[in-house]
Design an enzyme around this catalytic site. Sequence first.
Site, mmCIF file in Angstrom:
data_model
loop_
_atom_site.group_PDB
_atom_site.id
_atom_site.type_symbol
_atom_site.label_atom_id
_atom_site.label_comp_id
_atom_site.label_asym_id
_atom_site.label_seq_id
_atom_site.Cartn_x
_atom_site.Cartn_y
_atom_site.Cartn_z
ATOM 1 N N ARG A 169 4.691 -14.743 -40.345
ATOM 2 C CA ARG A 169 4.265 -13.364 -40.176
ATOM 3 C C ARG A 169 2.930 -13.407 -39.428
ATOM 4 O O ARG A 169 2.177 -14.373 -39.532
ATOM 5 C CB ARG A 169 4.063 -12.672 -41.525
ATOM 6 N N LYS A 196 2.720 -13.817 -48.538
ATOM 7 C CA LYS A 196 2.598 -12.553 -49.272
ATOM 8 C C LYS A 196 2.550 -12.816 -50.766
ATOM 9 O O LYS A 196 3.109 -13.790 -51.264
ATOM 10 C CB LYS A 196 3.799 -11.657 -48.944
ATOM 11 N N HIS A 269 6.823 -9.528 -34.863
ATOM 12 C CA HIS A 269 7.814 -9.798 -35.912
ATOM 13 C C HIS A 269 9.145 -10.254 -35.319
ATOM 14 O O HIS A 269 9.934 -10.923 -35.997
ATOM 15 C CB HIS A 269 8.031 -8.568 -36.787
ATOM 16 N N ARG A 272 9.488 -13.974 -35.476
ATOM 17 C CA ARG A 272 9.922 -14.439 -36.803
ATOM 18 C C ARG A 272 11.438 -14.286 -36.934
ATOM 19 O O ARG A 272 12.127 -15.195 -37.411
ATOM 20 C CB ARG A 272 9.189 -13.638 -37.877
ATOM 21 N N HIS A 295 10.667 -15.722 -48.446
ATOM 22 C CA HIS A 295 11.322 -14.534 -48.995
ATOM 23 C C HIS A 295 11.518 -14.684 -50.500
ATOM 24 O O HIS A 295 11.953 -15.732 -50.975
ATOM 25 C CB HIS A 295 12.695 -14.334 -48.350
ATOM 26 N N TYR A 304 19.080 -11.968 -41.300
ATOM 27 C CA TYR A 304 18.987 -12.744 -40.061
ATOM 28 C C TYR A 304 20.212 -13.616 -39.812
ATOM 29 O O TYR A 304 20.275 -14.321 -38.794
ATOM 30 C CB TYR A 304 17.745 -13.642 -40.107
#
Length: 321
Positions: A169, A196, A269, A272, A295, A304
């Site tokens: 990210r 994150k 993004h 990514r 994730h 994806y």
Amino acid sequence: MNDTEKTLPTVSQNRLLTAVDFLRLSEVPPEVEWFANLTNRCTRRAYENAIRDFMAFTGIQKPDEFRTVTRAHVIAWRDDLTQRGLNGTTTRHRLSALSSLFDYLCEKNAVIHNPVKGVKRPKHDSLEGRTPALGDHQARKLLEAPDGDSLRTLRDKAILATLLYHALRREELCKLKVKDFKHERRGVPHLKIAGKGGKTRYVPLHPAAGGLIHDYLERAGHCSDDTGALFRPVSHNTKSNGGKGITPDGVYKLVRAYSGKLGFEIGAHSLRATAATNALDHQADIAKVQEWLGHANIATTRIYDHRKTRPEDSPTFKVSY
């Protein structure tokens, strides 16, 4: 001195909080506490927009007025968002933000239930992500787009390679320190990534990206500044800037500029998405890709995975008479 006083620790007379500050902080409403606890910049901005929208719709002026909200208010807001033409994803995100606030209020016993619970949310618009991924030839062109051997060019080459080979990210890239580039695990160079939710992950460093980062650091001259940012603004890429890094907005503009010149203007993004899609197309294990991307839920990673939708894999082409 009574028994209670004997159990209290000795406190310095030079208190950091004044009596007025102490009283003021003890009276902070839980609604304000919840927002103050949002440390991620992007989450904070998105949640603030959602709560402000709900407040404007309902006419809420003070924090404690949230405690009178009912499910009917939430349903009416949801319907208004739909009538305004907001897509399902945006509406779900806004309801999630409001639900997060009420979960916190329930935890603090400010309300007895979360009125967002049970409110039907729009279905997912699609099983595929909206962020466009580049084809292999486009990715190669983008990696070659920065031309020359100036400091800016070397930095931009290294940034594009780091994004395309490691699926970071943009906020994660901006947080990279010089020392995060120097990790080794079992003799293999790794990037230490601050993801994150305060989660840290280690990703093997791709040789192509590693070489470009080495070239950039050698020219920039801050290789020994371990606690400083890895990627810095070119205009003040010296120690005088306090080791501050390039901003997420700067990364976004950088990617837009180079991709725009190639005729397919995209955001950061998309790089990514490109890395994730490419890895899955080349038979990477989806659980490993989930870990690689950071994730929390593998359903996000599946966005994806286009292997089941590729025309060449259709049963149509398996039929033979």
